[in-house]
Scaffold this active site. Structure first.
Site, PDB file in Angstrom:
ATOM      1  CD  GLU A  99      -2.881  -1.203   2.323  1.00  0.00           C
ATOM      2  OE1 GLU A  99      -4.091  -0.999   2.201  1.00  0.00           O
ATOM      3  OE2 GLU A  99      -2.330  -1.497   3.404  1.00  0.00           O
ATOM      4  CD  GLU A 105      -3.726  -6.366   3.738  1.00  0.00           C
ATOM      5  OE1 GLU A 105      -2.890  -5.489   3.985  1.00  0.00           O
ATOM      6  OE2 GLU A 105      -3.765  -6.970   2.628  1.00  0.00           O
TER       7      GLU A 105
END
Length: 268
Positions: A122, A142
């Protein structure tokens, strides 16, 4: 100083370039809350220092850019009853993090070698350019941990890849090779590890040769307008473009071309 001294982030400035290094190689540059606090101070300084024209973000060691959130710390926080994380980091240490600094005008290059997983991926997605080694590996795992990529991975990946491709990686946590990332245009360059610093320096040099106000104006106008209708993009106000247009640099480049010399940028 290094992580052994309690410092999570190394920060150096030289020749208009800020070099930011996540410095926890013993845990593959996983980011705990203190790392985010240190990074916030770094990005504040990058943006406030007019002498800084490019920032390069990387991870220490030869195994990882960053594997994202420090999950051992997260488990301890969960055990103390801390609320689960979600999209965004408002109210948490280090806010606004790079992933939410939507008005940061300084261009940032991600220098990626090894793992860029979770929050590490990210971070890279939030940079303006990504230069990766052939050994770079990207993933947002995730979903397999009962989490979501809350630092913008879900949003940015779906904007930077074809939607079906992005959904495949988001919903399964599959890993993406550097070659695949290059094929989809997710990174700017992929080179052998031994050539990584040279390639980053080439991109840095090209940015430094560009007019600093033009670079900032372009970054602002492109990122703000990318989801706008074209007509609205033309008519919107861009603060850095107003500064560029009123600057000495707005005429210096053309004058230097006519006089057959290199431009001398003032940034004013």
């Amino acid at each position: 100083m290094s992580a052994a001294d309690g410092v999570r982030v190394r920060y150096e400035k030289k020749d208009h370039v800020a070099r930011v290094t996540l410095d926890r190689p013993e845990v593959l540059n996983a980011m705990d809350l203190r790392t985010h606090e240190e990074l916030a101070a770094v990005w504040d300084d990058v943006e406030s220092d007019d002498a800084v024209r490019v920032a390069v973000l990387t991870g220490a060691g030869d195994r990882a850019f960053s594997v994202g959130q420090d999950l051992k710390e997260r488990a301890r926080l969960d055990g103390r009853g801390a609320p689960p994380t979600t999209f965004g980091s408002r109210g948490q240490p280090g806010w606004p993090r790079l992933t939410e600094r939507f008005t940061l005008s300084t261009p940032v290059i991600a220098r990626v070698h090894g793992y860029a997983l979770g929050g590490g991926f990210e971070l890279a997605l939030a940079c303006d350019l990504i230069v990766a080694s052939e050994e770079a590996v990207f993933a947002l795992p995730e979903a397999g941990l009962g989490l979501v990529p809350g630092a913008g991975g879900a949003f940015r990946l779906a904007r930077q890849l074809p939607l079906k491709v992005a959904m495949g990686y988001l919903l399964t946590g599959r890993r993406m090779t550097a070659a695949t990332a290059l094929r989809f245009g997710l990174v700017n360059d992929v080179v052998p590890y031994e050539d990584l610093d040279r390639c980053v320096d080439e991109w840095t040099g090209d940015l430094l040769r560009s007019a600093p106000l033009s670079v900032r104006a372009l970054k602002e106008s492109v990122l703000r307008s990318v989801d706008m209708p074209l007509e609205e993009a033309f008519s919107s106000r861009y603060v850095w473009e107003e500064r560029r247009r009123a600057s000495a640099d707005a005429v210096e480049g053309v004058r230097a071309f006519a006089e057959r010399r290199e431009p001398v940028w003032s940034g004013r």
